[in-house]
Every structure is written in C-alpha cells, then in structure tokens.
Design an enzyme around this catalytic site. Structure first.
Site, mmCIF file in Angstrom:
data_model
loop_
_atom_site.group_PDB
_atom_site.id
_atom_site.type_symbol
_atom_site.label_atom_id
_atom_site.label_comp_id
_atom_site.label_asym_id
_atom_site.label_seq_id
_atom_site.Cartn_x
_atom_site.Cartn_y
_atom_site.Cartn_z
ATOM 1 N N TYR A 146 99.108 50.792 33.393
ATOM 2 C CA TYR A 146 100.330 51.256 32.741
ATOM 3 C C TYR A 146 100.065 51.865 31.375
ATOM 4 O O TYR A 146 100.817 52.721 30.918
ATOM 5 C CB TYR A 146 101.320 50.090 32.575
ATOM 6 C CG TYR A 146 102.120 49.775 33.794
ATOM 7 C CD1 TYR A 146 101.514 49.297 34.932
ATOM 8 C CD2 TYR A 146 103.501 49.953 33.803
ATOM 9 C CE1 TYR A 146 102.258 48.988 36.065
ATOM 10 C CE2 TYR A 146 104.249 49.655 34.914
ATOM 11 C CZ TYR A 146 103.630 49.175 36.045
ATOM 12 O OH TYR A 146 104.370 48.877 37.158
ATOM 13 N N LYS A 195 91.146 42.115 42.275
ATOM 14 C CA LYS A 195 90.463 42.892 43.317
ATOM 15 C C LYS A 195 88.992 42.934 42.903
ATOM 16 O O LYS A 195 88.405 44.004 42.693
ATOM 17 C CB LYS A 195 91.107 44.287 43.414
ATOM 18 C CG LYS A 195 90.642 45.130 44.577
ATOM 19 C CD LYS A 195 91.126 44.630 45.931
ATOM 20 C CE LYS A 195 90.497 45.453 47.048
ATOM 21 N NZ LYS A 195 90.810 44.908 48.391
ATOM 22 N N ASP A 227 95.095 41.997 48.091
ATOM 23 C CA ASP A 227 95.579 42.341 49.435
ATOM 24 C C ASP A 227 95.858 41.074 50.248
ATOM 25 O O ASP A 227 96.870 40.965 50.947
ATOM 26 C CB ASP A 227 94.603 43.292 50.172
ATOM 27 C CG ASP A 227 93.151 42.866 50.073
ATOM 28 O OD1 ASP A 227 92.843 41.913 49.333
ATOM 29 O OD2 ASP A 227 92.297 43.492 50.746
ATOM 30 N N ASP A 251 103.426 43.879 39.254
ATOM 31 C CA ASP A 251 104.609 44.698 39.541
ATOM 32 C C ASP A 251 104.892 44.671 41.039
ATOM 33 O O ASP A 251 106.025 44.409 41.479
ATOM 34 C CB ASP A 251 104.365 46.140 39.066
ATOM 35 C CG ASP A 251 105.539 47.046 39.382
ATOM 36 O OD1 ASP A 251 106.688 46.625 39.151
ATOM 37 O OD2 ASP A 251 105.316 48.167 39.880
ATOM 38 N N ASP A 255 107.892 42.202 43.337
ATOM 39 C CA ASP A 255 108.939 42.730 44.224
ATOM 40 C C ASP A 255 108.848 42.061 45.594
ATOM 41 O O ASP A 255 109.868 41.694 46.194
ATOM 42 C CB ASP A 255 108.783 44.253 44.418
ATOM 43 C CG ASP A 255 109.656 45.050 43.447
ATOM 44 O OD1 ASP A 255 109.901 44.538 42.330
ATOM 45 O OD2 ASP A 255 110.079 46.161 43.802
HETATM 46 C C1 IPM Z 1 109.468 46.382 36.629
HETATM 47 C C2 IPM Z 1 109.745 47.837 36.867
HETATM 48 C C3 IPM Z 1 109.044 48.652 35.791
HETATM 49 C C4 IPM Z 1 107.561 48.364 35.916
HETATM 50 C C5 IPM Z 1 109.338 50.145 35.850
HETATM 51 C C6 IPM Z 1 110.824 50.430 35.758
HETATM 52 C C7 IPM Z 1 108.575 50.920 34.804
HETATM 53 O O1 IPM Z 1 109.348 48.201 38.151
HETATM 54 O O2 IPM Z 1 109.835 45.879 35.547
HETATM 55 O O3 IPM Z 1 108.887 45.757 37.513
HETATM 56 O O4 IPM Z 1 106.891 48.970 36.735
HETATM 57 O O5 IPM Z 1 107.076 47.515 35.164
HETATM 58 MG MG MG Z 2 108.676 46.600 39.350
#
Ligand code: IPM
Ligand code: MG
Length: 361
Positions: A146, A195, A227, A251, A255
């Site tokens: 990032y 990784k 993975d 990240d 999710d």
């Molecule tokens: C999160 C989001 C952010 C990230 C984006 C919006 C830049 O996906 O907070 O997980 O990737 O960190």
């Molecule tokens: Mg995210």
C-alpha cells in the site's frame, strides 16, 4: 468524562450509519454521565466534491486534535463515479490511506465473530458453523504494498506497472507485539500469515515474529501461508484466535473472514497507533448502490463506536452496554436486509439505530 470525537461520515451509506452510531453514543453519554463532543470532517468523495482533494490538511489537524475518530465509509462506484476518472492520488481511497499514515495507525484490528443468532446467515456448512468462531485479524496498516514505491512506465512501447512491497524489521516488530498483546487477553494463540515460500518480506516477517514470540511464552505461535489461510478460513474457522498479517493479506483475508460470519455489515474495526488514539470504522465499504435508501446495516459502525469506548477511552462498561444492546436486538428478532432470515422482522437503518439505542442500559 468529556470525549472529543472527530466523525468522518464519508460517502455512500457512510452518513447514514454514522448518524446511528452517534444516536447510540449520545444515549450512552446520557446514561453514564459523559459528554460527547462530535466534530465532523470531510474525507473521500465528499471532500473531493467540496475541496478538490480527498483529505485536506485542516481535516487531518482536526482529527489529530480529537481523542478518537469515528468513520463511516468512503468511496463510490469505481466504474461509474467521476471520482475514479481522477489521478489515483486524488481519488477517495487516497484520503483513507493518507489519514492512516498521517496518524500513524499501523495496527488494524478486525474481529470476526459468528453470532449465534446469525448462524443461519453463515454460508458455511452447518457442521462447520455449529462450532462457532471468534477470531481477530491484526492487520499491519501503514506498510507493505500500500505504501511502497509505485509507478507506471513505458518501456520500448510497452506499459509496465511496478508496486513494491517493503517492510523493515521495526514495522514488523511493533505490529507483532500488538498481535501478541491482544492474544494474551484472548485464547493465547497467534497464527502469523505470510508467503514465506516466495517473498523476502515474508521471510523477514517470520523471523521477527519468532523473535517477538520469545517474550510471550504463554502464547502458541503458528505460521501459515496466506493461500492456505484463505482455505482454512472456510474449512475450519474455529481454529483461529489472532491472525497476524501484513497489509495486503490482511485486507483480503478480513473480507473473507467477515463473509463467513454471514454479513460484512456486522464487523467493526479499530486502527490504532502507539497511544490511546484510534480511528474506528466498519470493515465494510460505502455500498453506493444502496446509499440514501435507509436500508444499510448500521451495526458494524455501532460496534466500532463500542470498540472506540473500550480502546481509546477505557470505558469498558459503556462498551459492554452497546455490545449487549446489539445482541439483544438480534435476539428480539430484528434484522436489516443483509442479515434477514425467515421469522424475523425486517427494519431499515435508522430504525435499527433506534432499536439498539432503546436497549442501551
Ligand atoms: C479496507 C478497504 C481499504 C483498504 C480501501 C478502501 C483502500 O478495503 O479498509 O479494507 O484496502 O485498506
Ligand atoms: Mg478491504
């Protein structure tokens, strides 16, 4: 106690969910004798529209002057919104990355818990979901891909894009310490995800994590390749307590972890620096497709407000009151659309906020 809180309503459903979190916080303040001082700042698309940039220096200064920041969500539809025609450093997400860096918020805590009441919404087989799970992803937030150098160049008429993944040992050490510290307050297990079979940054990660682990003899450490971790999260999520990982892996895995709980609309997060200061936001995005329709789930933001009371203000009783009210509302059968199941009562965003507020004791 007087609490100075900067709010970032942001874009999409952000303003709606932050309004509900404020309602809940105001009720807590009234019942427990605190004073909440809210100041709003713009970030993301809202700031682009008003100021031409996704985050102004004044907004950063306002955030810094507060004790904590409560955020909704930022960003729009990446294919249709004019914000995404702008150069990358002027797009909504750049504001979020900028505030994380400016406030040195290197530790991102993302709990993923399967609520008993919502186990029906869990997409996993019953034999897996019936075991329940309660994990916390400790994601490094100010390094790695990032924030590494990036550019797009043309070489002999061929476009080439370069992103760099950099970590130094100090960046790894401080997030590892946060991971082990939080594990000590939980089930004392850290799964460090990397990784290391391919990446140098991961090999350094593993080495430093092992050094830090020596100071925590009570904590069990295991290493897992990313993975494999992605697979284990759906195969046997109950095995995880604290998942410690770098920015990009965190990240993606967060999710995934949130989805196996049944709804990303339930998951809070805290981004912390080395002080009590933190930025609190739901793990989900701005859901522009349902913005302004009063159907978003405000629970992740309300639970983020609870994390704020706990981590930045040491107000555990008050945070417990919010968590209990959320649990109660679920037990009473109220659901927003994203977590709706048969036999429950479907409510909108502001109604859900009201119902939780009423249940704060
Ligand atoms: C999160 C989001 C952010 C990230 C984006 C919006 C830049 O996906 O907070 O997980 O990737 O960190
Ligand atoms: Mg995210």
């Amino acid at each position: 106690m007087e609490l100075k809180i900067t709010c970032i309503p942001g874009d999409g459903i952000g303003p709606e969910i932050v309004t509900e979190a404020k309602k809940v916080l105001n009720k807590v303040a009234q019942l427990y004798g605190h004073k909440m001082n809210f100041t709003d700042i713009l970030m993301g698309g809202a700031s682009i529209d008003a100021c031409g940039v996704p985050l102004t220096d004044e907004a950063i200064a306002t955030a810094k002057a507060a004790d904590a920041v409560l955020m909704g969500s930022i960003g729009g539809n990446t294919t249709t919104s004019p914000w995404y025609k702008l150069p990358p450093n002027l797009r909504p997400e750049a504001g979020l990355l900028k505030i994380r860096k400016a406030l040195n918020l290197f530790a991102n805590l993302r709990p993923a818990v399967l609520y008993e009441e919502l186990s029906g919404a869990c997409p996993l087989k019953e034999e897996i979901s019936s075991k329940g799970f309660d994990m916390l992803i400790m994601r490094e937030l100010t390094g790695g891909l990032y924030f590494g150098e990036r550019k797009t160049i043309e070489e002999n008429g061929v476009l080439k894009a370069i992103d760099t993944l950099t970590y130094d040992e100090n960046e790894i050490r401080r997030i590892a310490i946060k991971g082990f510290d939080v594990a000590m307050k939980r089930r004392k297990k850290v799964t460090s995800v990397d990784k290391a079979n391919v990446l140098d940054s991961s090999r350094l990660w593993r080495k430093v994590v092992e050094e830090v682990a020596k100071d925590y003899p009570e904590v069990t450490l295991e290493h897992m390749l990313v993975d494999n971790c992605a697979m284990q999260l759906v195969k046997d999520p109950a095995q995880f307590d604290v998942i410690l990982t770098e920015n990009m892996f965190g990240d993606i895995l967060s999710d995934e972890a949130s989805m196996v709980t049944g709804s990303i609309g339930m998951l809070s997060s805290a981004s912390l620096n080395d002080t009590k200061f933190g930025l609190y936001e739901p793990s989900h995005g701005s859901a522009p497709d349902i913005a302004g329709m009063d159907i978003a789930n405000p629970i992740a933001t309300i639970l983020s407000a609870s994390m704020m009371l706990r981590f930045s203000f040491d107000l555990d009783k008050e945070a417990d009151a919010i968590d209990a009210a959320v649990k109660q509302v679920l037990q009473d059968g109220f659901r927003t659309g994203d977590i709706m199941s048969e036999g429950c009562t479907k409510v909108g965003c502001s109604k859900m906020g009201d119902l939780i507020t009423e249940r704060i004791k």
